[in-house]
Design a protein around this motif. Structure first.
Motif, PDB file in Angstrom:
ATOM      1  N   HIS A   1       0.995  -0.766  -0.047  1.00 55.74           N
ATOM      2  CA  HIS A   1      -0.224   0.159   0.461  1.00 55.74           C
ATOM      3  C   HIS A   1       1.032   1.251  -0.025  1.00 55.74           C
ATOM      4  O   HIS A   1       2.064   1.286  -0.043  1.00 55.74           O
ATOM      5  N   ALA A   2      -0.037   2.627  -0.309  1.00 58.41           N
ATOM      6  CA  ALA A   2       1.073   3.744  -0.631  1.00 58.41           C
ATOM      7  C   ALA A   2       0.856   4.983   0.753  1.00 58.41           C
ATOM      8  O   ALA A   2      -0.086   4.628   1.344  1.00 58.41           O
ATOM      9  N   HIS A   3       2.107   4.871   1.048  1.00 57.71           N
ATOM     10  CA  HIS A   3       2.792   6.512   1.980  1.00 57.71           C
ATOM     11  C   HIS A   3       3.173   7.414   1.528  1.00 57.71           C
ATOM     12  O   HIS A   3       3.901   7.483   0.558  1.00 57.71           O
ATOM     13  N   TRP A   4       2.684   8.542   1.689  1.00 55.17           N
ATOM     14  CA  TRP A   4       4.147  10.541   1.166  1.00 55.17           C
ATOM     15  C   TRP A   4       4.222   9.932   2.883  1.00 55.17           C
ATOM     16  O   TRP A   4       3.881   9.623   4.195  1.00 55.17           O
ATOM     17  N   VAL A   5       5.899  10.342   3.093  1.00 54.55           N
ATOM     18  CA  VAL A   5       6.113  10.166   4.365  1.00 54.55           C
ATOM     19  C   VAL A   5       7.593  11.545   4.242  1.00 54.55           C
ATOM     20  O   VAL A   5       8.113  11.567   2.982  1.00 54.55           O
ATOM     21  N   ILE A   6       7.844  11.454   5.097  1.00 61.66           N
ATOM     22  CA  ILE A   6       9.009  12.831   5.267  1.00 61.66           C
ATOM     23  C   ILE A   6      10.572  12.407   5.843  1.00 61.66           C
ATOM     24  O   ILE A   6      10.304  11.874   7.489  1.00 61.66           O
ATOM     25  N   LEU A   7      11.631  12.451   5.104  1.00 59.84           N
ATOM     26  CA  LEU A   7      12.296  11.874   5.521  1.00 59.84           C
ATOM     27  C   LEU A   7      13.347  12.785   6.445  1.00 59.84           C
ATOM     28  O   LEU A   7      14.020  14.138   5.655  1.00 59.84           O
ATOM     29  N   VAL A   8      14.290  12.155   7.321  1.00 58.37           N
ATOM     30  CA  VAL A   8      15.351  13.623   7.534  1.00 58.37           C
ATOM     31  C   VAL A   8      16.198  12.327   8.956  1.00 58.37           C
ATOM     32  O   VAL A   8      16.080  11.307   8.490  1.00 58.37           O
ATOM     33  N   PRO A   9      17.025  12.902   8.656  1.00 60.84           N
ATOM     34  CA  PRO A   9      18.242  12.369   9.524  1.00 60.84           C
ATOM     35  C   PRO A   9      18.247  11.759  11.585  1.00 60.84           C
ATOM     36  O   PRO A   9      17.642  12.278  11.774  1.00 60.84           O
ATOM     37  N   ASP A  10      18.149  10.662  10.920  1.00 65.71           N
ATOM     38  CA  ASP A  10      18.509   9.984  12.031  1.00 65.71           C
ATOM     39  C   ASP A  10      19.335  10.554  12.963  1.00 65.71           C
ATOM     40  O   ASP A  10      20.549   9.500  13.104  1.00 65.71           O
ATOM     41  N   THR A  11      19.382  11.534  14.144  1.00 65.62           N
ATOM     42  CA  THR A  11      21.043  12.322  14.385  1.00 65.62           C
ATOM     43  C   THR A  11      21.154  11.444  15.666  1.00 65.62           C
ATOM     44  O   THR A  11      22.112  11.594  16.627  1.00 65.62           O
ATOM     45  N   THR A  12      20.249  10.399  16.401  1.00 65.88           N
ATOM     46  CA  THR A  12      20.494   9.341  17.244  1.00 65.88           C
ATOM     47  C   THR A  12      22.162   7.877  16.663  1.00 65.88           C
ATOM     48  O   THR A  12      22.348   8.040  17.364  1.00 65.88           O
TER      49      THR A  12
ATOM     50  N   PRO B   1      25.634   7.291  14.234  1.00 66.04           N
ATOM     51  CA  PRO B   1      26.294   8.428  13.667  1.00 66.04           C
ATOM     52  C   PRO B   1      26.142   8.230  12.013  1.00 66.04           C
ATOM     53  O   PRO B   1      27.531   8.589  11.670  1.00 66.04           O
ATOM     54  N   ASP B   2      25.461   7.277  11.208  1.00 67.38           N
ATOM     55  CA  ASP B   2      25.619   6.345  10.189  1.00 67.38           C
ATOM     56  C   ASP B   2      25.478   6.884   9.148  1.00 67.38           C
ATOM     57  O   ASP B   2      25.353   7.162   7.958  1.00 67.38           O
ATOM     58  N   GLY B   3      24.868   8.441   9.586  1.00 66.46           N
ATOM     59  CA  GLY B   3      24.167   9.105   8.349  1.00 66.46           C
ATOM     60  C   GLY B   3      22.899   8.606   8.643  1.00 66.46           C
ATOM     61  O   GLY B   3      21.672   8.635   6.986  1.00 66.46           O
ATOM     62  N   ALA B   4      22.240   7.788   8.767  1.00 63.71           N
ATOM     63  CA  ALA B   4      20.879   6.915   8.597  1.00 63.71           C
ATOM     64  C   ALA B   4      19.807   7.957   8.283  1.00 63.71           C
ATOM     65  O   ALA B   4      19.743   8.852   9.104  1.00 63.71           O
ATOM     66  N   LEU B   5      18.589   7.726   7.842  1.00 62.31           N
ATOM     67  CA  LEU B   5      17.453   8.163   7.472  1.00 62.31           C
ATOM     68  C   LEU B   5      16.337   8.101   8.584  1.00 62.31           C
ATOM     69  O   LEU B   5      16.607   6.646   8.549  1.00 62.31           O
ATOM     70  N   LYS B   6      15.347   8.573   8.672  1.00 56.92           N
ATOM     71  CA  LYS B   6      13.767   8.247   9.471  1.00 56.92           C
ATOM     72  C   LYS B   6      12.900   8.503   8.943  1.00 56.92           C
ATOM     73  O   LYS B   6      12.981   9.877   8.391  1.00 56.92           O
ATOM     74  N   VAL B   7      11.507   8.715   9.004  1.00 53.67           N
ATOM     75  CA  VAL B   7      10.947   9.402   9.138  1.00 53.67           C
ATOM     76  C   VAL B   7      10.506  10.171  10.264  1.00 53.67           C
ATOM     77  O   VAL B   7      11.034   9.397  11.014  1.00 53.67           O
ATOM     78  N   ARG B   8      10.402  11.580  10.076  1.00 56.68           N
ATOM     79  CA  ARG B   8      10.433  12.325  10.479  1.00 56.68           C
ATOM     80  C   ARG B   8       9.535  12.446  11.923  1.00 56.68           C
ATOM     81  O   ARG B   8       7.971  12.031  11.754  1.00 56.68           O
ATOM     82  N   ASP B   9       9.754  12.399  13.269  1.00 56.41           N
ATOM     83  CA  ASP B   9       8.716  12.228  14.126  1.00 56.41           C
ATOM     84  C   ASP B   9       8.266  12.819  14.921  1.00 56.41           C
ATOM     85  O   ASP B   9       8.940  14.460  13.973  1.00 56.41           O
TER      86      ASP B   9
END
Length: 274
Positions: free
Chosen positions: A163-174, A176-184
């Motif tokens: 199924h479909a979603h829109w999400v907003i991606l931002v860096p996960d500042t917790t 050190p590897d530059g991973a992204l997360k969906v913004r909390d």
């Protein structure tokens, strides 16, 4: 918004590696990343009259998982719809997450299209991160409370269906590897959110767009008016696996693995032209 009351309502289709975080920052700042001259030679951008722009042709073999090995990514107009597609080496959607029986620690598989349009285009707070469309599967929870995808009279047992979603991606500042997360969404924060936001503390939308996985192709049809009939925008393609944070803390979902990136470097070389 009480996280303890969210056993079946959240999904995070995100991507993670340092280059992805850097590209996300550029897009969030309003920059349409151009393809670098030194990008991997195997990843090419091909102009086609049918797409009215460019699609992304990718070399196969970048991941052993054929259902997530991207070979072509496109965004084009068909009538009143903007059609997002990803073609893979194997059968699209052939693999879905193994259920674990609980929300915490469960997995998400995703096909993702990061795009250069502003987050406000679909109803999120302006400049809040990188806007991305995603097709996801996660059998341990359901996050489309307005839809009954399997037509069984229930709206809370469809998470395993794509199924479909829109999400907003931002860096996960917790991390050190530059991973992204969906913004909390932090306690007390009141951001702008789409009308079909599913009521969970992350920047996500559950719009119930037609989502099809047929043969080698994943396809989502987005109504043109949702995007405001843009003349052009840039895009890329990603396939990834995610895992729900077992303790349900911010970040709620952590990236587990990136299978493939259509451009090789998330430079958003694909171009939609209306």
């Amino acid at each position: 918004m009480n996280r303890s009351a969210l056993p079946r309502r959240i999904v995070i289709p995100a991507v993670a590696v340092a280059v992805l975080a850097a590209a996300a920052g550029a897009v969030a700042a309003g920059t349409n990343a151009a393809r670098r001259d030194d990008a991997p030679a195997a990843e090419q951008v091909a102009a086609t009259a049918h797409d009215h722009g460019t699609h992304i042709t990718s070399a196969s073999g970048n991941t052993e998982l054929a259902p997530f090995d991207l070979v072509e990514t496109s965004v084009r107009r068909e009538g009143d719809a903007v059609v997002f597609t990803e073609k893979v080496r194997g059968t699209a959607g052939d693999k879905t997450p193994d259920p674990v029986g609980t929300f915490g620690g469960s997995s998400v598989l995703s096909y993702v299209w990061p795009i250069s349009l502003n987050a406000a285009t679909v109803g999120f707070t302006k400049d809040s991160g990188t806007l991305a469309l995603a097709a996801t599967s996660h059998p341990d929870f359901d996050d489309t409370p307005l839809a009954d995808e399997n037509n069984n009279g229930k709206k809370d047992d469809d998470g395993g269906l794509w199924h479909a979603h829109w999400v907003i991606l931002v860096p996960d500042t917790t991390r050190p590897d530059g991973a992204l997360k969906v913004r909390d969404i932090a306690p007390g924060e009141t951001p702008a959110l789409p009308a079909t936001w599913p009521g969970v503390p992350i920047y996500i939308d559950s719009p119930s767009y037609p989502t099809e996985l047929t043969g080698q192709t994943v396809r989502i049809d987005v109504p043109m008016q949702v995007l405001g009939a843009p003349d052009t925008f840039s895009y890329d393609g990603v396939t990834a696996a995610l895992k729900v944070n077992a303790d349900l803390h911010d970040p709620l979902l952590r990236v587990e693995n990136v299978f493939d990136v259509a451009s090789g470097d998330l430079s958003l070389p694909g171009r939609f032209e209306n």
